[in-house]
Motif scaffolding. Structure first.
Motif, PDB file in Angstrom:
ATOM      1  N   SER A  40      -7.700  -7.031  -3.033  1.00 17.65           N
ATOM      2  CA  SER A  40      -6.776  -5.994  -3.498  1.00 17.65           C
ATOM      3  C   SER A  40      -6.185  -5.151  -2.375  1.00 17.65           C
ATOM      4  O   SER A  40      -5.655  -4.080  -2.624  1.00 17.65           O
ATOM      5  CB  SER A  40      -7.460  -5.081  -4.515  1.00 17.65           C
ATOM      6  OG  SER A  40      -7.896  -5.816  -5.628  1.00 17.65           O
ATOM      7  N   GLN A  41      -6.258  -5.643  -1.158  1.00 17.51           N
ATOM      8  CA  GLN A  41      -5.567  -4.965  -0.057  1.00 17.51           C
ATOM      9  C   GLN A  41      -4.109  -5.400  -0.025  1.00 17.51           C
ATOM     10  O   GLN A  41      -3.708  -6.319  -0.740  1.00 17.51           O
ATOM     11  CB  GLN A  41      -6.238  -5.302   1.273  1.00 17.51           C
ATOM     12  CG  GLN A  41      -7.679  -4.838   1.370  1.00 17.51           C
ATOM     13  CD  GLN A  41      -8.314  -5.288   2.675  1.00 17.51           C
ATOM     14  OE1 GLN A  41      -7.625  -5.660   3.625  1.00 17.51           O
ATOM     15  NE2 GLN A  41      -9.630  -5.259   2.726  1.00 17.51           N
ATOM     16  N   ALA A  42      -3.340  -4.762   0.814  1.00 13.68           N
ATOM     17  CA  ALA A  42      -1.959  -5.186   0.992  1.00 13.68           C
ATOM     18  C   ALA A  42      -1.911  -6.578   1.611  1.00 13.68           C
ATOM     19  O   ALA A  42      -2.744  -6.922   2.456  1.00 13.68           O
ATOM     20  CB  ALA A  42      -1.219  -4.198   1.885  1.00 13.68           C
TER      21      ALA A  42
ATOM     22  N   GLN B  38       1.131  -6.634  -9.082  1.00 15.47           N
ATOM     23  CA  GLN B  38       0.241  -7.782  -8.983  1.00 15.47           C
ATOM     24  C   GLN B  38      -0.829  -7.685 -10.072  1.00 15.47           C
ATOM     25  O   GLN B  38      -1.614  -6.735 -10.081  1.00 15.47           O
ATOM     26  CB  GLN B  38      -0.414  -7.861  -7.606  1.00 15.47           C
ATOM     27  CG  GLN B  38      -1.238  -9.124  -7.404  1.00 15.47           C
ATOM     28  CD  GLN B  38      -1.792  -9.244  -6.001  1.00 15.47           C
ATOM     29  OE1 GLN B  38      -2.089  -8.242  -5.357  1.00 15.47           O
ATOM     30  NE2 GLN B  38      -1.934 -10.468  -5.518  1.00 15.47           N
ATOM     31  N   LEU B  88      -2.083  -3.755 -10.077  1.00 13.69           N
ATOM     32  CA  LEU B  88      -2.000  -3.224  -8.721  1.00 13.69           C
ATOM     33  C   LEU B  88      -0.525  -3.160  -8.329  1.00 13.69           C
ATOM     34  O   LEU B  88       0.195  -4.161  -8.469  1.00 13.69           O
ATOM     35  CB  LEU B  88      -2.787  -4.138  -7.778  1.00 13.69           C
ATOM     36  CG  LEU B  88      -2.992  -3.721  -6.321  1.00 13.69           C
ATOM     37  CD1 LEU B  88      -3.694  -2.385  -6.230  1.00 13.69           C
ATOM     38  CD2 LEU B  88      -3.801  -4.790  -5.613  1.00 13.69           C
ATOM     39  N   PHE B  90       2.461  -2.280  -5.450  1.00 19.75           N
ATOM     40  CA  PHE B  90       2.743  -2.137  -4.024  1.00 19.75           C
ATOM     41  C   PHE B  90       4.176  -1.657  -3.821  1.00 19.75           C
ATOM     42  O   PHE B  90       5.125  -2.235  -4.362  1.00 19.75           O
ATOM     43  CB  PHE B  90       2.581  -3.480  -3.293  1.00 19.75           C
ATOM     44  CG  PHE B  90       1.166  -3.952  -3.177  1.00 19.75           C
ATOM     45  CD1 PHE B  90       0.675  -4.912  -4.047  1.00 19.75           C
ATOM     46  CD2 PHE B  90       0.325  -3.449  -2.191  1.00 19.75           C
ATOM     47  CE1 PHE B  90      -0.630  -5.365  -3.938  1.00 19.75           C
ATOM     48  CE2 PHE B  90      -0.985  -3.892  -2.076  1.00 19.75           C
ATOM     49  CZ  PHE B  90      -1.463  -4.848  -2.954  1.00 19.75           C
ATOM     50  N   SER B 107      -0.409   0.336   0.951  1.00 20.30           N
ATOM     51  CA  SER B 107      -1.799  -0.067   0.736  1.00 20.30           C
ATOM     52  C   SER B 107      -2.108  -0.399  -0.714  1.00 20.30           C
ATOM     53  O   SER B 107      -3.168  -0.935  -1.014  1.00 20.30           O
ATOM     54  CB  SER B 107      -2.730   1.048   1.217  1.00 20.30           C
ATOM     55  OG  SER B 107      -2.404   2.267   0.568  1.00 20.30           O
ATOM     56  N   ARG B 110      -3.799   1.198  -7.669  1.00 20.29           N
ATOM     57  CA  ARG B 110      -4.266   0.546  -8.899  1.00 20.29           C
ATOM     58  C   ARG B 110      -3.960   1.471 -10.073  1.00 20.29           C
ATOM     59  O   ARG B 110      -4.433   2.620 -10.117  1.00 20.29           O
ATOM     60  CB  ARG B 110      -5.761   0.250  -8.826  1.00 20.29           C
ATOM     61  CG  ARG B 110      -6.258  -0.540 -10.034  1.00 20.29           C
ATOM     62  CD  ARG B 110      -7.625  -1.141  -9.793  1.00 20.29           C
ATOM     63  NE  ARG B 110      -7.657  -2.071  -8.680  1.00 20.29           N
ATOM     64  CZ  ARG B 110      -7.228  -3.320  -8.717  1.00 20.29           C
ATOM     65  NH1 ARG B 110      -6.701  -3.791  -9.840  1.00 20.29           N
ATOM     66  NH2 ARG B 110      -7.323  -4.095  -7.658  1.00 20.29           N
TER      67      ARG B 110
END
Lengths: 114, 115
Positions: A40-42, B38, B88, B90, B107, B110
């Motif tokens: 779940s990181q970039a 995501q 998630l 971004f 980063s 969530r």
């Protein structure tokens, strides 16, 4: 109407055993990218191809290689996978930069290293 | 250096309430900004982008984002959250120094929507 396809979706390999991940696209895009994403990181860009020109990121380990035999296909080769290489690997594509468009991502391949 | 920051690791919202996921950016020149979502064990899906024009950008699944140049922000919003929005998120900015369409990701935040 799948656009960016990654095979397999899940890959299990053994420590040190070479593995190849596959990406194909039906978009006829100029640029193809490979990313590594951990827990779940970039996503972290490994490298990209702009047509036939290969562009490696400065901090991408030598253990990671890529091939693009034609416009539609791009492969990620991990020569000697370590436990730390277990991750989700994402392929993405885009048109040439002057089109100012986004990147289109495939569903990813989750790699497990035993 | 160009970057985006997502100050919240997690955002919790009740279903039906409005939601905001924050993003700030730092770029030289004109910013090209994106939001991606995501879902578990999936690739990133494009939600929306800002390149130029109207500061309020509408995207997929009822999401929108407001570009604010003075505050260097590009917050993602939705008037009424759904449980299925849990994922998630971004924020990203295009790397204008790149010869290809490289993007730089935040980063991630969530988002959790409770019924």
């Amino acid at each position: 109407d799948a656009m960016v396809i990654q095979n397999p979706r899940y890959q299990v390999t053994q420590f040190g055993k070479p593995v190849t991940l596959s990406c194909s696209q039906t978009l006829n895009h100029n640029v193809m990218y490979w990313y590594q994403q951990k827990s779940s990181q970039a996503p972290k860009l490994l490298f990209h191809y702009y047509d036939k020109d290969f562009n490696n990121e400065a901090d991408t380990p030598d253990n990671f290689q890529s091939r693009r035999p034609n416009t539609s296909f791009c492969f990620l080769d991990i020569r000697s996978p370590g436990l730390g290489d277990a991750a989700m690997y994402l392929c993405a594509t885009s048109r040439a930069p002057e089109y100012q468009e986004t990147q289109y991502f495939g569903p990813g391949t989750r790699l497990l290293v035993l | 250096a160009q970057s985006v920051a997502q100050p919240e690791d997690q955002v919790n919202v009740a279903e039906g309430n409005p939601l905001t996921v924050k993003c700030t950016y730092s770029v030289s020149g004109n910013p090209y900004l994106f939001w991606y979502v995501q879902y578990p064990n999936r690739g990133l899906q494009f939600l929306l982008k800002y390149i130029t024009g109207d500061n309020l950008v509408k995207g997929s699944y009822g999401f929108e984002a407001e570009f604010n140049k003075s505050q260097t922000s590009f917050h993602l919003k939705k008037p009424s959250a759904l449980v299925s929005d849990s994922a998630l998120y971004f924020c990203a900015v295009r790397d204008s120094y790149s010869s290809a369409s490289k993007i730089i990701f935040g980063s991630g935040t969530r988002l959790s929507i409770r019924p």
